[in-house]
Motif scaffolding. Structure first.
Motif, PDB file in Angstrom:
ATOM      1  N   VAL A  13       0.858  -1.190   0.000  1.00  0.00           N
ATOM      2  CA  VAL A  13       0.000   0.000   0.000  1.00  0.00           C
ATOM      3  C   VAL A  13       0.889   1.233   0.000  1.00  0.00           C
ATOM      4  O   VAL A  13       2.016   1.203   0.527  1.00  0.00           O
ATOM      5  CB  VAL A  13      -0.934  -0.010   1.231  1.00  0.00           C
ATOM      6  CG1 VAL A  13      -0.144   0.048   2.526  1.00  0.00           C
ATOM      7  CG2 VAL A  13      -1.965   1.112   1.166  1.00  0.00           C
ATOM      8  N   GLN A  14       0.402   2.292  -0.590  1.00  0.00           N
ATOM      9  CA  GLN A  14       1.116   3.560  -0.553  1.00  0.00           C
ATOM     10  C   GLN A  14       0.815   4.254   0.775  1.00  0.00           C
ATOM     11  O   GLN A  14      -0.303   4.174   1.307  1.00  0.00           O
ATOM     12  CB  GLN A  14       0.688   4.476  -1.698  1.00  0.00           C
ATOM     13  CG  GLN A  14       1.135   3.982  -3.083  1.00  0.00           C
ATOM     14  CD  GLN A  14       2.641   3.955  -3.223  1.00  0.00           C
ATOM     15  OE1 GLN A  14       3.210   2.941  -3.595  1.00  0.00           O
ATOM     16  NE2 GLN A  14       3.275   5.084  -2.916  1.00  0.00           N
ATOM     17  N   GLU A  15       1.810   4.919   1.281  1.00  0.00           N
ATOM     18  CA  GLU A  15       1.633   5.693   2.505  1.00  0.00           C
ATOM     19  C   GLU A  15       0.437   6.622   2.353  1.00  0.00           C
ATOM     20  O   GLU A  15       0.236   7.228   1.289  1.00  0.00           O
ATOM     21  CB  GLU A  15       2.908   6.494   2.770  1.00  0.00           C
ATOM     22  CG  GLU A  15       3.031   7.063   4.154  1.00  0.00           C
ATOM     23  CD  GLU A  15       4.378   7.735   4.368  1.00  0.00           C
ATOM     24  OE1 GLU A  15       5.177   7.824   3.406  1.00  0.00           O
ATOM     25  OE2 GLU A  15       4.638   8.183   5.497  1.00  0.00           O
ATOM     26  N   SER A  76     -12.318  -9.159   7.800  1.00  0.00           N
ATOM     27  CA  SER A  76     -11.250  -8.423   7.139  1.00  0.00           C
ATOM     28  C   SER A  76     -10.822  -7.210   7.961  1.00  0.00           C
ATOM     29  O   SER A  76     -11.611  -6.648   8.729  1.00  0.00           O
ATOM     30  CB  SER A  76     -11.695  -7.981   5.740  1.00  0.00           C
ATOM     31  OG  SER A  76     -12.834  -7.148   5.820  1.00  0.00           O
ATOM     32  N   LEU A  77      -9.590  -6.828   7.784  1.00  0.00           N
ATOM     33  CA  LEU A  77      -8.995  -5.699   8.503  1.00  0.00           C
ATOM     34  C   LEU A  77      -8.730  -4.567   7.525  1.00  0.00           C
ATOM     35  O   LEU A  77      -8.061  -4.772   6.514  1.00  0.00           O
ATOM     36  CB  LEU A  77      -7.677  -6.111   9.169  1.00  0.00           C
ATOM     37  CG  LEU A  77      -6.875  -4.987   9.839  1.00  0.00           C
ATOM     38  CD1 LEU A  77      -7.604  -4.488  11.083  1.00  0.00           C
ATOM     39  CD2 LEU A  77      -5.471  -5.465  10.192  1.00  0.00           C
ATOM     40  N   LYS A  78      -9.236  -3.390   7.847  1.00  0.00           N
ATOM     41  CA  LYS A  78      -8.980  -2.213   7.042  1.00  0.00           C
ATOM     42  C   LYS A  78      -8.069  -1.263   7.785  1.00  0.00           C
ATOM     43  O   LYS A  78      -8.335  -0.920   8.943  1.00  0.00           O
ATOM     44  CB  LYS A  78     -10.285  -1.496   6.678  1.00  0.00           C
ATOM     45  CG  LYS A  78     -10.072  -0.330   5.726  1.00  0.00           C
ATOM     46  CD  LYS A  78     -11.381   0.251   5.212  1.00  0.00           C
ATOM     47  CE  LYS A  78     -12.020   1.197   6.187  1.00  0.00           C
ATOM     48  NZ  LYS A  78     -13.169   1.918   5.584  1.00  0.00           N
ATOM     49  N   ILE A  79      -6.994  -0.879   7.115  1.00  0.00           N
ATOM     50  CA  ILE A  79      -6.061   0.088   7.686  1.00  0.00           C
ATOM     51  C   ILE A  79      -6.179   1.363   6.869  1.00  0.00           C
ATOM     52  O   ILE A  79      -5.910   1.364   5.661  1.00  0.00           O
ATOM     53  CB  ILE A  79      -4.611  -0.436   7.649  1.00  0.00           C
ATOM     54  CG1 ILE A  79      -4.515  -1.804   8.320  1.00  0.00           C
ATOM     55  CG2 ILE A  79      -3.673   0.563   8.319  1.00  0.00           C
ATOM     56  CD1 ILE A  79      -3.137  -2.464   8.206  1.00  0.00           C
ATOM     57  N   SER A  80      -6.585   2.420   7.517  1.00  0.00           N
ATOM     58  CA  SER A  80      -6.741   3.712   6.855  1.00  0.00           C
ATOM     59  C   SER A  80      -5.516   4.576   7.104  1.00  0.00           C
ATOM     60  O   SER A  80      -4.818   4.418   8.106  1.00  0.00           O
ATOM     61  CB  SER A  80      -7.987   4.422   7.394  1.00  0.00           C
ATOM     62  OG  SER A  80      -9.135   3.626   7.224  1.00  0.00           O
ATOM     63  N   ASP A  81      -5.255   5.502   6.154  1.00  0.00           N
ATOM     64  CA  ASP A  81      -4.131   6.423   6.314  1.00  0.00           C
ATOM     65  C   ASP A  81      -2.866   5.646   6.697  1.00  0.00           C
ATOM     66  O   ASP A  81      -2.230   5.907   7.722  1.00  0.00           O
ATOM     67  CB  ASP A  81      -4.471   7.475   7.375  1.00  0.00           C
ATOM     68  CG  ASP A  81      -3.419   8.554   7.511  1.00  0.00           C
ATOM     69  OD1 ASP A  81      -3.318   9.139   8.608  1.00  0.00           O
ATOM     70  OD2 ASP A  81      -2.678   8.792   6.527  1.00  0.00           O
ATOM     71  N   SER A  82      -2.503   4.693   5.863  1.00  0.00           N
ATOM     72  CA  SER A  82      -1.380   3.804   6.177  1.00  0.00           C
ATOM     73  C   SER A  82      -0.101   4.580   6.467  1.00  0.00           C
ATOM     74  O   SER A  82       0.204   5.588   5.810  1.00  0.00           O
ATOM     75  CB  SER A  82      -1.135   2.847   5.010  1.00  0.00           C
ATOM     76  OG  SER A  82      -2.251   2.014   4.812  1.00  0.00           O
ATOM     77  N   GLN A  83       0.628   4.093   7.457  1.00  0.00           N
ATOM     78  CA  GLN A  83       1.883   4.711   7.855  1.00  0.00           C
ATOM     79  C   GLN A  83       3.018   3.711   7.696  1.00  0.00           C
ATOM     80  O   GLN A  83       2.796   2.498   7.692  1.00  0.00           O
ATOM     81  CB  GLN A  83       1.780   5.179   9.310  1.00  0.00           C
ATOM     82  CG  GLN A  83       0.665   6.187   9.541  1.00  0.00           C
ATOM     83  CD  GLN A  83       0.488   6.573  10.985  1.00  0.00           C
ATOM     84  OE1 GLN A  83       1.191   6.093  11.882  1.00  0.00           O
ATOM     85  NE2 GLN A  83      -0.468   7.458  11.244  1.00  0.00           N
ATOM     86  N   LEU A  84       4.227   4.239   7.579  1.00  0.00           N
ATOM     87  CA  LEU A  84       5.382   3.361   7.396  1.00  0.00           C
ATOM     88  C   LEU A  84       5.496   2.350   8.537  1.00  0.00           C
ATOM     89  O   LEU A  84       5.922   1.220   8.338  1.00  0.00           O
ATOM     90  CB  LEU A  84       6.657   4.191   7.280  1.00  0.00           C
ATOM     91  CG  LEU A  84       6.745   5.106   6.053  1.00  0.00           C
ATOM     92  CD1 LEU A  84       8.032   5.913   6.086  1.00  0.00           C
ATOM     93  CD2 LEU A  84       6.669   4.296   4.759  1.00  0.00           C
ATOM     94  N   LEU A 113       2.575  -7.105   5.017  1.00  0.00           N
ATOM     95  CA  LEU A 113       2.184  -5.801   4.494  1.00  0.00           C
ATOM     96  C   LEU A 113       3.410  -4.918   4.326  1.00  0.00           C
ATOM     97  O   LEU A 113       4.180  -4.724   5.264  1.00  0.00           O
ATOM     98  CB  LEU A 113       1.184  -5.117   5.427  1.00  0.00           C
ATOM     99  CG  LEU A 113       0.739  -3.728   4.985  1.00  0.00           C
ATOM    100  CD1 LEU A 113      -0.078  -3.813   3.698  1.00  0.00           C
ATOM    101  CD2 LEU A 113      -0.075  -3.041   6.082  1.00  0.00           C
ATOM    102  N   THR A 114       3.552  -4.398   3.127  1.00  0.00           N
ATOM    103  CA  THR A 114       4.601  -3.423   2.823  1.00  0.00           C
ATOM    104  C   THR A 114       3.950  -2.071   2.611  1.00  0.00           C
ATOM    105  O   THR A 114       2.930  -1.970   1.909  1.00  0.00           O
ATOM    106  CB  THR A 114       5.363  -3.834   1.550  1.00  0.00           C
ATOM    107  OG1 THR A 114       5.950  -5.121   1.745  1.00  0.00           O
ATOM    108  CG2 THR A 114       6.453  -2.822   1.226  1.00  0.00           C
ATOM    109  N   VAL A 115       4.531  -1.045   3.203  1.00  0.00           N
ATOM    110  CA  VAL A 115       4.028   0.321   3.021  1.00  0.00           C
ATOM    111  C   VAL A 115       5.080   1.110   2.258  1.00  0.00           C
ATOM    112  O   VAL A 115       6.212   1.273   2.726  1.00  0.00           O
ATOM    113  CB  VAL A 115       3.723   0.992   4.374  1.00  0.00           C
ATOM    114  CG1 VAL A 115       3.175   2.401   4.145  1.00  0.00           C
ATOM    115  CG2 VAL A 115       2.728   0.156   5.165  1.00  0.00           C
ATOM    116  N   ASN A 116       4.691   1.594   1.099  1.00  0.00           N
ATOM    117  CA  ASN A 116       5.623   2.326   0.233  1.00  0.00           C
ATOM    118  C   ASN A 116       5.517   3.829   0.462  1.00  0.00           C
ATOM    119  O   ASN A 116       4.423   4.374   0.507  1.00  0.00           O
ATOM    120  CB  ASN A 116       5.321   2.015  -1.238  1.00  0.00           C
ATOM    121  CG  ASN A 116       5.454   0.535  -1.540  1.00  0.00           C
ATOM    122  OD1 ASN A 116       6.470  -0.074  -1.233  1.00  0.00           O
ATOM    123  ND2 ASN A 116       4.427  -0.041  -2.154  1.00  0.00           N
ATOM    124  N   PRO A 117       6.656   4.491   0.605  1.00  0.00           N
ATOM    125  CA  PRO A 117       6.632   5.949   0.857  1.00  0.00           C
ATOM    126  C   PRO A 117       6.237   6.729  -0.390  1.00  0.00           C
ATOM    127  O   PRO A 117       6.311   6.223  -1.508  1.00  0.00           O
ATOM    128  CB  PRO A 117       8.074   6.259   1.274  1.00  0.00           C
ATOM    129  CG  PRO A 117       8.888   5.178   0.688  1.00  0.00           C
ATOM    130  CD  PRO A 117       8.017   3.950   0.627  1.00  0.00           C
TER     131      PRO A 117
END
Lengths: 117, 112
Positions: A13-15, A76-84, A113-117
């Motif tokens: 996911v993108q940051e 299911s799990l939703k993550i909003s405003d993903s952070q690094l 889960l990978t979070v891309n900056p």
């Protein structure tokens, strides 16, 4: 036997964007708990969110929320405003809540889960 | 933080030797679990206990035995360690019917 299935071995996911991790489970019990755990590289198991099956309202914890569909046995799990700092392995888990019964705690295989900056 | 400790935290042992991992709790919880974690497999249940001297097998119990002679301690024994038992082992505890699970910090076992 209870089983937990996470069909997405990896997600990215993108940051600042939103991502949803899938989990399905199989049980014949009516009362149980469902959990999402986060495991960073340190291997510490961190509780993200939990849901009691008898509660119809979906649990929320800040940026984390679940979509609990009891009839479909989906959690299911939703993550909003993903952070690094959200980058980690995420595990879905099930536990029957019947006192005196079999209270095994069963995990899925995890989603990285990978979070891309 | 919950009072749960695992020992040893790291161990290297030779094939064929016995190994015992200890999980100790200060919470007086009824349920104690042993898991192993391997890449691609998540956490797999080895054995669990629902009281003193009450234990049951999990999905990957072959090659492992457990004992619980008192509430606070749950021991996992590899009678004759094999390389396939190289893994990270986690202990977890919970009250009966409880919605809170506490985890130990893990024990890294390498069998050479």
């Amino acid at each position: 036997a209870q089983t937990v299935t996470q069909s997405q071995p990896e997600m990215s996911v993108q940051e600042a964007e939103t991502v949803t991790l899938s989990c399905t489970y199989d049980t014949s019990e009516s009362d149980y708990y469902l959990f999402w755990y986060k495991q960073p590289p340190s291997r510490q198991m961190i509780l993200v969110i939990r849901q009691e099956a008898y509660k119809q309202q979906n649990a929320t914890e800040n940026r984390f929320s679940v979509n609990f569909q009891k009839a479909a046995k989906s959690f299911s799990l939703k993550i909003s405003d993903s952070q690094l700092g959200d980058a980690a392995m995420y595990f879905c888990a099930y536990r029957a809540s019947t006192q005196g019964g079999s209270e095994k705690l069963v995990f899925g295989k995890g989603t990285k889960l990978t979070v891309n900056p | 933080d919950a009072g749960i400790t695992q020992s040893p935290r790291h161990k290297v042992t030779e094939t064929g030797t016995p190994v015992t991992l200890r999980c100790h709790q200060t919470e007086n919880h009824r349920y104690m679990y042993w898991y192993r974690q391997d890449p691609g497999h998540g956490l797999r249940l080895i054995h669990y206990s629902y009281g003193v001297k009450d234990t049951d097998k999990g999905e990957v119990s072959d090659g492992y035995s457990v004992s619980r002679s008192k509430t606070e301690d749950f021991l996992l024994t590899l009678e004759s360690a094999t390389s396939s038992q190289t893994s990270v082992y986690f202990c977890a505890i919970s009250a009966s019917g409880g919605n809170t699970i506490y985890f130990g910090e893990g024990s890294w076992l390498t069998v050479v």
